[in-house]
Design a protein around this motif. Structure first.
Motif, PDB file in Angstrom:
ATOM      1  N   TRP A  71     -11.042   1.113 -36.648  1.00  0.00           N
ATOM      2  CA  TRP A  71     -10.768   1.766 -35.215  1.00  0.00           C
ATOM      3  C   TRP A  71      -9.534   1.525 -34.792  1.00  0.00           C
ATOM      4  O   TRP A  71      -8.886   2.703 -34.179  1.00  0.00           O
ATOM      5  N   ARG A  72      -8.835   0.418 -34.472  1.00  0.00           N
ATOM      6  CA  ARG A  72      -7.777   0.229 -33.824  1.00  0.00           C
ATOM      7  C   ARG A  72      -6.417   0.906 -34.802  1.00  0.00           C
ATOM      8  O   ARG A  72      -5.645   1.443 -34.023  1.00  0.00           O
ATOM      9  N   ARG A  75      -6.375   4.637 -34.154  1.00  0.00           N
ATOM     10  CA  ARG A  75      -5.865   4.854 -32.919  1.00  0.00           C
ATOM     11  C   ARG A  75      -4.187   4.631 -32.913  1.00  0.00           C
ATOM     12  O   ARG A  75      -3.495   5.513 -32.543  1.00  0.00           O
ATOM     13  N   GLN A  79      -1.087   7.368 -32.134  1.00  0.00           N
ATOM     14  CA  GLN A  79       0.015   7.044 -31.448  1.00  0.00           C
ATOM     15  C   GLN A  79       1.341   7.228 -31.847  1.00  0.00           C
ATOM     16  O   GLN A  79       2.212   7.721 -31.001  1.00  0.00           O
TER      17      GLN A  79
END
Lengths: 85, 589
Positions: A71-72, A75, A79
């Motif tokens: 998940w991180r 992201r 970004q």
């Protein structure tokens, strides 16, 4: 330094890795091995706590760690605009 | 319908399914053969990885090992799951971005060296052959016990099945077969466990059941087991007897070894994107954890059940499964005090495996010729019985027994197929295409892959029929070598841009030689010295791979600082594999 540079992406990745691997180490080598005798004085239902970490808890934590990482990282990829289409 | 017929039907149906899948997914190109054309969905790949990973040993033996070693058995539970965290975060996404077919590919290109590639090929072949021999044996054992055919014939049937779907389908066929095998395997494992948990504690989930109270007593399962064991002179179930340092190093070696095993790594080359590789490792661990969190519950229930059934029971009064498995040679009873009752205590009843004389004792038991050991224990129990006999011990219906047989076969076949693919790829792709005959055509390479898979199956089958006495002992080898060679070389290749050929090669050689030498010394040259007093820092051969990995890291870092940095294009390669974008391009190789 460019906020979106590959090296900034890599640093953030490494920071995430280290955090997650510290937890990985603590639940297995910590709770399941090094401090197992100490934790065994506590109980989780019918389990001595250290024994539970060694045979159940560490495995559940491993799963959570991987999904948090996925998940991180997804992201982070967005970004820094390095994600796949 | 009797159990045997039912077992034949269930096993036959699963085999037909596997072959059907192989025909449907026949590989037409080397890309399909090696990595299923990188088109596998991450959840399907997770399931296939789980089946690939969980071998005959995980399915048949692990619960038994835990049942008889209690807390010490945790090394396998943590060691064989924690490696997936390392895989997901340190290896899988980057190797997928790199985008080639094999581990030796990565090592060879990243370290711009044919020597490094050859070292990697040798390691991959050695690890895979060690492992696959055990799987073929596992197939034979399941056949002989459930289908009443000869072990050798069982191995041959297994060889034919694997031959059909691995040689035809390649990675594509293997992947979808493994998905089916995972489903068979997991039902076969969890259904008996759920039944037993319900019976003993009233809880559906065995993971919760073995921490709950035994119905109508108010005493937790583990507490009662501890009580039963200490009464008979055993150690407590929930506390260990291995030293902390040894447990620590064994877990580390198994985790790092798992992450370095070529047949596991290669599965992450088969998904379409980098983020699928990450996700896929997560799903793999979910599917593995279903079995691995059930195993310790099976272990605790089965051990309790065993003690309550046999301890101080009259041989003549025992349930029929005891004779069944005595007949199979997995249980033996030596009536040392001639009272007709089974005394079950700590210590081995006698040395080694039981040697049956072929005669029957006064109670009808099979007599054994092993000289009795000087302790009151009269019972020999093989680890494997805890899973194999569990459905019978818990008096479950015949279809559950049939399912366990199909599950054991699925576990062994799926792992064998994954390993055979690594072997054939190592030869056709790494050795021929990338080393000896670079001009080989696509068709020639595919043919070479199929021929080497066929040859590998024959060799594996040979070892399955004539198992070298050391198969059980060399599992330490596979993990130790993967931990001390591949893992550091790959990690440094990704996370340390300055790592060069000289460093990586010398590190791998030092790690390998040290680990290999240590295991050979204690397992083969001087087995009598294999005790904690003689081990380095108290680390057993099972855990020494972790120390080998540390040596590898140190040597690689020092040597790389003393020699020239890697060429410019290699440094660019490292920068490139660190970001996900662009992985799709590697698809059209």
């Amino acid at each position: 330094m460019d906020e979106k540079s590959p090296s900034a992406y890599w640093r953030k990745n490494l920071r995430l890795l280290v955090t997650l691997l510290v937890i990985w180490f603590l639940v297995s080598y910590g709770a399941g091995i090094l401090f197992v005798d100490f934790l065994d004085q506590f109980r989780l239902g019918g389990f001595p706590l250290g024994f539970w970490f060694a045979q159940q808890g560490s495995i559940y934590t491993f799963i959570v760690l991987i999904f948090v990482y996925v998940w991180r990282m997804n992201r982070l990829d967005r970004q820094f605009d390095v994600h796949e289409e | 319908m009797d159990t045997l017929t039912l077992t034949y039907i269930v096993v036959g149906a699963t085999f037909a399914l596997y072959i059907g899948i192989a025909i449907w997914s026949k590989a037409a190109s080397t890309g399909e053969y090696y990595v299923a054309a990188k088109g596998v969905h991450p959840v399907a790949n997770g399931m296939a990885t789980a089946a690939d990973w969980m071998s005959a040993a995980s399915f048949i033996s692990m619960a038994g090992i835990i049942a008889f070693s209690g807390y010490d058995g945790s090394v396998y539970l943590m060691g064989w799951t924690g490696g997936y965290v390392l895989l997901a975060m340190l290896l899988a996404p980057y190797l997928r971005k790199f985008g080639k077919y094999t581990v030796p590919d990565f090592i060879g290109e990243r370290y711009y060296s044919q020597t490094a590639r050859v070292v990697a090929i040798i390691c991959a072949l050695f690890i895979s052959f060690t492992y696959v021999a055990g799987q073929m044996r596992g197939v034979g054992i399941v056949f002989s016990r459930y289908l009443e055919v000869d072990i050798d014939l069982g191995v041959i049937i297994g060889m034919v099945i694997v031959f059909i779907y691995a040689v035809l389908g390649g990675m594509k066929g293997i992947t979808y077969t493994q998905v089916a095998q995972y489903i068979v395997m997991i039902f076969a494992y969890t259904i008996p466990a759920i039944f037993i948990s319900l019976l003993v504690t009233g809880h559906v989930f065995p993971q919760i059941g073995f921490g709950a109270e035994v119905q109508d007593t108010g005493v937790p399962v583990l507490e009662r087991l501890n009580g039963l064991l200490t009464e008979l002179g055993f150690d407590e179930y929930t506390s260990g007897s291995k030293s902390k340092v040894d447990v620590f190093f064994i877990v580390l070696a198994l985790m790092v070894g798992t992450a370095g095993l070529p047949h596991v790594i290669v599965r992450f080359f088969t998904v379409p994107r980098v983020r699928d590789a990450r996700l896929s490792a997560g799903w793999a661990l979910v599917f593995i954890a279903i079995l691995y969190t059930t195993a310790p519950a099976v272990a605790a229930f089965a051990r309790t059940n065993l003690i309550q059934t046999v301890s101080n029971a009259e041989y003549a009064q025992l349930p029929s499964w005891f004779q069944t498995w005595e007949h199979a040679g997995l249980i033996a009873w030596q009536d040392k005090n001639n009272d007709g009752r089974i005394q079950y205590h700590a210590g081995k009843a006698f040395e080694g495996a039981p040697q049956f004389t072929g005669e029957q004792g006064p109670q009808g038991q099979r007599l054994i010729s092993n000289p009795p050991a000087d302790n009151p224990n009269e019972l020999y129990v093989d680890n494997d019985i805890m899973v194999l006999a569990n459905p019978e011990i818990a008096q479950l219906p015949a279809w559950v027994i049939a399912l366990v047989a199909a599950g054991g076969l699925a576990a062994a076949l799926s792992t064998a197929a994954g390993l055979l693919l690594v072997i054939s790829t190592s030869i056709s792709h790494d050795l021929l295409k990338k080393n000896l005959t670079p001009n080989i055509s696509e068709r020639g390479e595919l043919l070479a892959a199929r021929i080497s898979a066929a040859v590998a199956i024959i060799i594996a089958g040979y070892f399955g029929i004539n198992p070298p006495g050391f198969v059980a002992q060399v599992v330490a080898f596979a993990f130790g070598l993967a931990a001390s060679s591949f893992f550091p070389a790959i990690i440094l290749g990704i996370f340390y841009k300055r790592m060069n050929r000289e460093g990586a090669v010398s590190g791998m050689i030092v790690g390998l030689t040290f680990t290999f030498g240590y295991i050979v010394y204690f397992k083969f040259v001087n087995p009598a010295a294999n005790t904690a007093d003689n081990w380095w820092f108290g680390i057993s051969p099972e855990g020494i791979g972790a120390l080998g990995m540390i040596f590898n890291l140190i040597v690689a870092l020092v040597v790389s600082r003393l020699t020239a940095p890697p060429p410019e294009h290699i440094q660019h390669l490292v920068e490139d594999i660190r970001v996900p974008r662009g992985a799709g391009a590697a698809q059209s190789h």
